[in-house]
Enzyme design. Structure first.
Site, PDB file in Angstrom:
ATOM      1  N   ASP A 179       0.858  -1.182   0.000  1.00  0.00           N
ATOM      2  CA  ASP A 179       0.000   0.000   0.000  1.00  0.00           C
ATOM      3  C   ASP A 179       0.897   1.237   0.000  1.00  0.00           C
ATOM      4  O   ASP A 179       1.655   1.464   0.950  1.00  0.00           O
ATOM      5  CB  ASP A 179      -0.880  -0.010   1.264  1.00  0.00           C
ATOM      6  CG  ASP A 179      -2.230   0.654   1.015  1.00  0.00           C
ATOM      7  OD1 ASP A 179      -3.246   0.134   1.511  1.00  0.00           O
ATOM      8  OD2 ASP A 179      -2.256   1.684   0.313  1.00  0.00           O
ATOM      9  N   ASP A 227      -2.741   4.713  -2.594  1.00  0.00           N
ATOM     10  CA  ASP A 227      -3.739   5.365  -1.752  1.00  0.00           C
ATOM     11  C   ASP A 227      -4.075   6.764  -2.297  1.00  0.00           C
ATOM     12  O   ASP A 227      -3.172   7.570  -2.553  1.00  0.00           O
ATOM     13  CB  ASP A 227      -3.138   5.499  -0.345  1.00  0.00           C
ATOM     14  CG  ASP A 227      -4.144   5.946   0.692  1.00  0.00           C
ATOM     15  OD1 ASP A 227      -5.114   5.214   0.913  1.00  0.00           O
ATOM     16  OD2 ASP A 227      -3.955   7.032   1.271  1.00  0.00           O
ATOM     17  N   GLU A 255      -6.293   3.779  -5.920  1.00  0.00           N
ATOM     18  CA  GLU A 255      -7.551   3.985  -5.206  1.00  0.00           C
ATOM     19  C   GLU A 255      -8.095   5.323  -5.663  1.00  0.00           C
ATOM     20  O   GLU A 255      -7.381   6.336  -5.607  1.00  0.00           O
ATOM     21  CB  GLU A 255      -7.352   4.023  -3.688  1.00  0.00           C
ATOM     22  CG  GLU A 255      -8.673   4.128  -2.966  1.00  0.00           C
ATOM     23  CD  GLU A 255      -8.617   4.855  -1.637  1.00  0.00           C
ATOM     24  OE1 GLU A 255      -7.649   5.582  -1.403  1.00  0.00           O
ATOM     25  OE2 GLU A 255      -9.533   4.689  -0.833  1.00  0.00           O
ATOM     26  N   HIS A 266     -11.157  -2.128   3.666  1.00  0.00           N
ATOM     27  CA  HIS A 266     -10.970  -1.735   5.071  1.00  0.00           C
ATOM     28  C   HIS A 266     -11.631  -0.392   5.401  1.00  0.00           C
ATOM     29  O   HIS A 266     -11.571   0.056   6.562  1.00  0.00           O
ATOM     30  CB  HIS A 266      -9.474  -1.652   5.364  1.00  0.00           C
ATOM     31  CG  HIS A 266      -8.801  -0.573   4.583  1.00  0.00           C
ATOM     32  ND1 HIS A 266      -8.676  -0.588   3.207  1.00  0.00           N
ATOM     33  CD2 HIS A 266      -8.268   0.597   4.971  1.00  0.00           C
ATOM     34  CE1 HIS A 266      -8.074   0.492   2.799  1.00  0.00           C
ATOM     35  NE2 HIS A 266      -7.816   1.240   3.846  1.00  0.00           N
ATOM     36  N   ASP A 267     -12.243   0.240   4.393  1.00  0.00           N
ATOM     37  CA  ASP A 267     -12.877   1.545   4.617  1.00  0.00           C
ATOM     38  C   ASP A 267     -14.393   1.506   4.612  1.00  0.00           C
ATOM     39  O   ASP A 267     -15.031   2.557   4.809  1.00  0.00           O
ATOM     40  CB  ASP A 267     -12.461   2.523   3.506  1.00  0.00           C
ATOM     41  CG  ASP A 267     -11.021   2.960   3.595  1.00  0.00           C
ATOM     42  OD1 ASP A 267     -10.425   3.235   2.543  1.00  0.00           O
ATOM     43  OD2 ASP A 267     -10.489   3.017   4.728  1.00  0.00           O
TER      44      ASP A 267
HETATM   45  O1  TEU Z   1      -9.052   6.120   1.749  1.00  0.00           O
HETATM   46  C1  TEU Z   1      -9.454   7.259   0.982  1.00  0.00           C
HETATM   47  C2  TEU Z   1     -10.870   7.404   1.095  1.00  0.00           C
HETATM   48  O2  TEU Z   1     -11.582   7.759   0.199  1.00  0.00           O
HETATM   49  C3  TEU Z   1     -11.262   7.134   2.483  1.00  0.00           C
HETATM   50  O3  TEU Z   1     -11.356   8.410   2.995  1.00  0.00           O
HETATM   51  C4  TEU Z   1     -12.486   6.311   2.580  1.00  0.00           C
HETATM   52  O4  TEU Z   1     -13.069   6.090   1.334  1.00  0.00           O
HETATM   53  C5  TEU Z   1     -13.448   7.025   3.500  1.00  0.00           C
HETATM   54  O5  TEU Z   1     -13.356   6.301   4.685  1.00  0.00           O
HETATM   55  C6  TEU Z   1     -14.819   7.125   2.944  1.00  0.00           C
HETATM   56  O6  TEU Z   1     -15.566   7.879   3.834  1.00  0.00           O
HETATM   57  C7  TEU Z   1      -7.658   5.939   1.832  1.00  0.00           C
HETATM   58  C8  TEU Z   1      -7.444   4.741   2.736  1.00  0.00           C
HETATM   59  O7  TEU Z   1      -8.059   3.606   2.133  1.00  0.00           O
HETATM   60  C9  TEU Z   1      -8.040   5.054   4.079  1.00  0.00           C
HETATM   61  O8  TEU Z   1      -7.975   3.919   4.943  1.00  0.00           O
HETATM   62  C10 TEU Z   1      -7.276   6.212   4.678  1.00  0.00           C
HETATM   63  O9  TEU Z   1      -7.890   6.585   5.903  1.00  0.00           O
HETATM   64  C11 TEU Z   1      -7.244   7.419   3.732  1.00  0.00           C
HETATM   65  O10 TEU Z   1      -7.018   7.085   2.379  1.00  0.00           O
HETATM   66  C12 TEU Z   1      -6.121   8.355   4.128  1.00  0.00           C
HETATM   67  O11 TEU Z   1      -4.892   7.723   3.828  1.00  0.00           O
END
Ligand code: TEU
Length: 552
Positions: free
Chosen positions: A102, A203, A258, A331-332
């Site tokens: 990542d 990311d 992403e 994970h989000d």
């Molecule tokens: O996520 C980006 C993102 O869009 C997130 O903010 C997520 O979709 C959000 O929780 C939606 O409300 C990436 C990573 O996947 C996330 O875990 C990190 O917290 C974020 O970036 C910052 O690095």
């Protein structure tokens, strides 16, 4: 047409995401670690997944569970050592599997040495590694909001300026305008690629190029601000192309971006085969559905019609030149069986149906840890049981407007990221076999009913269904490269589509509802090959019934 699509391993293989903090703890500190993952490599190999996407394991103060990196070339001691990493990579390669890391380079931790230097003075050599601005009228430079609530600017008294943080206050946005930043990032790419990894998940990569006027916005919806203000900035393709030319192109790897804010009209610019940028996108259009004006905890209605529209739009947008990954959780976002299925009366059936969709739409399937067990959302009774900084920050913001914990908790139960961050449920022993210690976050209380030991003992379980459809997809490349087309039906509660090329033709029938549904389709020329419920009738689908037919 599908015969034009370039054939390559990262389109045919399956990604499995591991959130290391919650996967398997080997030393009893309650935190998942690399030796824990190593102990489960045969489990992963037997499941049939190919490419492990490892959420960040770098040195970090863990303000955002590792998405706030303080040293890109060091392993966080909670996870183990660089030697443990090398053993993990060797263990995967020995099993014919791959590892993608990542890459979080839109921002670093405020404890990264670059930021420690940058904040010291305005003439520090690292000052321009980050984005510093003077305040306006005693407040932040503009009205930009963080993804996680509150202002996207933090005041620093040392130099009487604000720095930009599109996420938490401890995640300082890097200034990609600075060639030194870009050079350091390319060196970091090479450091990990030279160790033999097989690629990167990048990311929030659409955010790295900022609109340099830093103008306030009158857009009200966070999703609109993400897409039109934060993402797809003027030099984003220049910067990604630079990473490609200076590092990525020299290795046989895969890259997946992403893509918050990447819409179908700009998707090909990131992944078109002639673009020399990324291989594929995790677009988030279906995942951001229901995120209201203030984001996910300000929910709005949506339905399957929206989901189907989005998948159709992205299929058409990619044509034969681009590529996406197909996923329904990570994970989000909440557990897929809780968000898109029915985790009560039809948990097993709906988990199987949703996975058949992930494996038969056109794109690289991505499975999130525990989906193969049918793990579901957790409902803790107190905010004290929650750990996610996004959840806690939003409660802090909303409580300023009078929202109570009692009102906020149901929103967390449905939309919070900790739903997918409770420990992997290995068996029915204490803490689900995740740790001998006290887990950093409590285990979902349903672990005695839902765990790996149980599904491995049940030939009809979700696990073996995943194993079966992954094998089937690998044996039927039409499901990888074939064209796709919706077969319209009267019922709006079923999703029927076909996959086809000059050699094969498949129908996939999905009843994404709690009631029986009639369908119209001549299946006399096809054989039933996969089905999640034993009672095939040629006109009715049972609740959450999924079928795949192949032309004779
Ligand atoms: O996520 C980006 C993102 O869009 C997130 O903010 C997520 O979709 C959000 O929780 C939606 O409300 C990436 C990573 O996947 C996330 O875990 C990190 O917290 C974020 O970036 C910052 O690095």
């Amino acid at each position: 047409m599908s015969e034009n699509i370039k054939r390559i391993w990262w389109k045919e293989e399956v990604i499995y995401q591991i959130y290391p903090k919650s996967f398997k703890d080997s030393d009893g500190d309650g935190i998942g670690d690399l030796p824990g993952i190593i102990s489960k490599l045969d489990y992963l190999k037997d499941l049939g997944v190919d490419i492990i996407w490892l959420s960040p394991i770098y040195a970090s103060p863990n303000d955002d569970n590792g998405y706030d990196i303080s040293d890109y070339r060091a392993i966080h001691p909670d996870y183990g050592t660089m030697e443990d990493f090398d053993r993990l990579l060797a263990g995967l390669h020995a099993r014919g599997m791959k590892l993608i890391m990542d890459l979080v380079v839109n921002h670093t931790s405020d404890e990264h040495e670059w930021f420690e230097e940058s904040k010291k003075s305005k003439d520090n050599p690292y000052r321009d590694y980050y984005i510093w601005k003077k305040g306006v009228n005693g407040g932040p430079p503009n009205n930009w909001k963080s993804f996680f609530g509150g202002s996207a600017w933090k005041y620093d008294a040392t130099t009487d300026e604000y720095f930009l943080h599109l996420f938490t206050q401890k995640q300082a946005d890097l200034n990609w305008e600075n060639p030194a930043v870009r050079e350091n990032i390319c060196d970091t790419l090479r450091f990990w690629l030279d160790k033999g990894i097989n690629g990167f998940r990048m990311d929030v990569i659409p955010l790295i190029s900022k609109r340099l006027d830093f103008a306030s916005t009158d857009l009200e919806y966070l999703n609109d601000v993400i897409a039109q203000v934060y993402s797809n900035g003027p030099k984003v393709h220049e910067y990604i192309n630079e990473m490609y030319e200076k590092a990525l192109k020299d290795y046989d790897i895969m890259t997946v971006g992403e893509g918050p804010g990447i819409s179908t009209d700009v998707g090909l610019k990131y992944v078109g085969e002639d673009r020399r940028e990324l291989n594929m996108i995790f677009h988030l259009d279906h995942m951001f559905l229901g995120h209201g004006q203030k984001g996910k905890f300000d929910p709005e209605e949506y339905g399957w019609a929206d989901i189907k529209r989005i998948f159709k739009d992205w299929y058409e947008a990619m044509e034969d030149s681009g590529w996406v990954s197909i996923f329904l959780d990570n994970h989000d976002f909440p557990r897929l069986v809780s968000r898109f299925g029915n985790d009560k009366e039809y948990r097993v059936e709906s988990a199987k149906l949703l996975s058949l969709m992930v494996f038969t739409l056109r794109g690289t399937p991505c499975v999130y840890q525990g989906s193969e067990l049918g793990m579901s959302n957790v409902h803790f009774d107190s905010l004290e049981d929650y750990r996610d900084v996004e959840t806690l920050n939003y409660f802090n913001e909303f409580s300023k407007e009078g929202m109570t914990e009692e009102d906020f908790l149901p929103l967390v139960h449905e939309h919070g990221r900790d739903n997918v961050r409770t420990p992997m449920q290995w068996d029915s022993s204490k803490n689900a076999g995740f740790t001998e210690g006290t887990p950093w976050i409590a285990v979902n209380p349903n672990y005695k009913e839902i765990n790996a030991e149980k599904v491995l003992a049940d030939p009809e379980s979700i696990y073996f269904w995943y194993q079966k459809i992954m094998t089937y997809r690998k044996e039927n490349k039409t499901l990888v490269y074939g064209d796709w087309n919706v077969v319209e039906q009267k019922s709006k509660d079923i999703y029927v589509y076909e996959r086809f090329d000059e050699d094969n033709h498949f129908y996939i029938l999905l009843n994404h509802s709690n009631s029986t549904q009639k369908f119209e389709l001549d299946l006399s020329t096809h054989n039933l090959e996969l089905h999640n419920i034993d009672n095939e009738t040629l006109t009715i689908l049972q609740p959450w019934e999924a079928r795949l037919y192949k032309r004779k």
